[in-house]
Design a protein around this motif. Structure first.
Motif, PDB file in Angstrom:
ATOM      1  N   ALA A  54      -4.191   4.595   1.066  1.00 51.07           N
ATOM      2  CA  ALA A  54      -3.153   3.879   1.812  1.00 51.07           C
ATOM      3  C   ALA A  54      -3.555   3.677   3.264  1.00 51.07           C
ATOM      4  CB  ALA A  54      -1.836   4.645   1.728  1.00 51.07           C
ATOM      5  N   ALA A  93       0.832  -1.206   0.000  1.00 56.06           N
ATOM      6  CA  ALA A  93       0.000   0.000   0.000  1.00 56.06           C
ATOM      7  C   ALA A  93       0.864   1.253   0.000  1.00 56.06           C
ATOM      8  CB  ALA A  93      -0.929  -0.012   1.206  1.00 56.06           C
ATOM      9  N   LEU A  94       1.898   1.271   0.840  1.00 56.13           N
ATOM     10  CA  LEU A  94       2.760   2.442   0.918  1.00 56.13           C
ATOM     11  C   LEU A  94       3.563   2.631  -0.367  1.00 56.13           C
ATOM     12  CD1 LEU A  94       4.007   2.061   4.604  1.00 56.13           C
ATOM     13  CD2 LEU A  94       2.349   3.716   3.731  1.00 56.13           C
TER      14      LEU A  94
END
Length: 492
Positions: A81, A51-52
């Motif tokens: 995120a 996600a990051l």
């Protein structure tokens, strides 16, 4: 005649912070702190890192905080995120329609609060309102099974809880973006028509879970943010998406709907007061047997090496193959394994990201304990419809029979720890704060280095005083905590 859509849209944008009862404001703070903790706990997981990295690839104007990162991003990307992170460990709150949507509620609201430079009061109001919208949509569409004369007669082919995550984000976003009633109506239409597919049945049959379960909470939060911003710019959507023969409930696949559950007590009966918090990072349906298990371990001082067998008595939702899996291969699958949850609890693993660290998943003691766990139906919850009120569950019994010391220790829990409807199970502020500490790298006693402890305490203090502070004060404390976690080398 005012339509259902317009009535709910007007509620979302016309409610003000001053309209919120004090217990609702306090619960919004508790939900905010718990959700932030769940997100921070996931930053070193595989799904969290994806996600990051994904948001880093997207780039974007640095309007909003990305939790756990030293970079900022666009409001839309940050909402994605952060909400995805908050759902990764399955430690986030669960509303009694068996849905998680605190994740998207909190982080769609926070992203737009930063974009538009809103106050802490604005953020708390958006959380309370957005949560109510999501809860009411979920209650409106009802349970994911068919009920006739009070008995479960089958499971829905479509429908399910995923869309309510989007609706909570839409409600929070329309509120904090300060749309008018017409714009909010269109935002509802834009977001509702772009909700996730009803994948609940596919999820239920899958032993190996995808990283987003039945829906990516990040995308749901992103839909809420985009819907509000598009509507504010003048984009239009279906004006009557909750109304008529082909209303949302129908095209999403729910076999029925309850208009009374959608609007009853609107503005007075705040649904955020009915959310449940998780002491353990696993599916809420596992928490009832876990509550009984924890009580017996404590009452009889049982050690894991004394336990020769555990029979879990589970409700009908928690009997599918994924819940019976004794050797889950990854974090997402382990979150639904009764055997893994009991093994982690029995061996005293701190209830946070360490439940799914490689050292825990591969521990031969944990694997051996999982082998000793079997799952059977809990007789008193066989007809789950008996435990429903207005499309919601207020308690579904689950229990355990522990074989140890030549005897059998048995207990059943009608309510799980974290349920708000009994004094014995309601999560206290202290419990939420302690859980937050474990999620960010402290131990159960709050130890883990002076800098990390101070940074975690500051975030908790800011959240609990947020109605008197700007949102920038919260994001500054989050940045400091993220830096402290990185310096401390906090890992899952």
């Amino acid at each position: 005649m005012t339509t259902l859509t317009q009535t709910l849209a007007d509620f979302a944008v016309q409610t003000r912070f001053e309209d919120l009862p004090q217990p609702v404001v306090h619960e919004a703070k508790r939900l905010l702190l718990d959700t932030i903790g769940c997100a921070l706990g996931a930053i070193e997981t595989t799904s969290g890192k994806i996600a990051l990295e994904y948001v880093s690839m997207l780039g974007g104007t640095p309007h909003a905080t990305v939790v756990g990162s030293d970079r900022r991003s666009s409001a839309r990307a940050a909402a994605y995120a952060n909400a995805r992170l908050a759902n990764v460990l399955d430690a986030d709150d669960t509303f009694p329609t068996s849905t998680h949507f605190g994740n998207a509620t909190v982080f769609s609201a926070l992203a737009l609060a930063e974009l538009d430079k809103r106050s802490g009061r604005d953020l708390l109001g958006a959380i309370a309102v957005g949560f109510d919208v999501g809860a009411r949509i979920g209650s409106w569409m009802g349970a994911p099974m068919q009920i006739e004369n009070g008995k479960v007669i089958g499971w829905n082919e479509l429908g399910g809880p995923a869309a309510t995550i989007t609706w909570a984000a839409i409600g929070a976003s329309t509120h904090i973006a300060r749309l008018d009633g017409r714009q909010a109506n269109h935002a509802f239409g834009i977001g509702g028509s772009n909700s996730p597919q009803p994948t609940l049945r596919k999820w239920a049959e899958s032993i190996e879970q995808p990283m987003y379960k039945y829906a990516d909470a990040g995308w749901c939060a992103e839909i809420g943010v985009s819907s509000a911003l598009l509507a504010r710019l003048g984009s239009t959507g279906f004006k009557h998406i909750l109304d008529g023969e082909n209303a949302f409930w129908k095209f999403y696949g729910s076999p029925t709907h309850d208009d009374h559950a959608l609007l009853a007590g609107l503005g007075t009966d705040w649904q955020i007061l009915n959310t449940t918090y998780k002491p353990w990072p696993c599916c809420r349906w596992i928490h009832h047997p876990l509550t009984a298990f924890a009580q017996l371990l404590d009452q009889h001082a049982l050690r894991p090496d004394e336990i020769t067998r555990v029979v879990v008595r589970a409700n009908p939702f928690a009997l599918t193959p994924i819940f019976r899996e004794q050797h889950p291969r990854d974090l997402l699958s382990a979150e639904f394994s009764h055997a893994h949850a009991l093994a982690a609890l029995a061996h005293g693993i701190p209830a946070g990201p360490r439940w799914y660290a490689a050292a825990t998943m591969d521990d031969p003691r944990i694997a051996a304990f999982r082998e000793r766990v079997t799952v059977v139906p809990e007789p008193s919850s066989s007809n789950i419809a008996e435990w429903m009120t207005g499309g919601q569950w207020r308690g579904v019994p689950g229990g355990v029979d522990i074989h140890a010391r030549g005897t059998i220790f048995s207990a059943t829990a009608d309510n799980a720890i974290g349920d708000p409807w009994t004094g014995a199970t309601r999560f206290t502020d202290e419990q939420i704060t302690r859980k937050f500490g474990v999620m960010v790298g402290l131990d159960v006693n709050g130890d883990g280095g002076d800098e990390l402890r101070r940074a975690a305490r500051d975030v908790a203090d800011v959240v609990m005083s947020l109605d008197e502070l700007p949102v920038e004060r919260l994001t500054a404390s989050l940045d400091a905590l993220s830096r402290s976690m990185r310096a401390q080398g906090v890992e899952a």
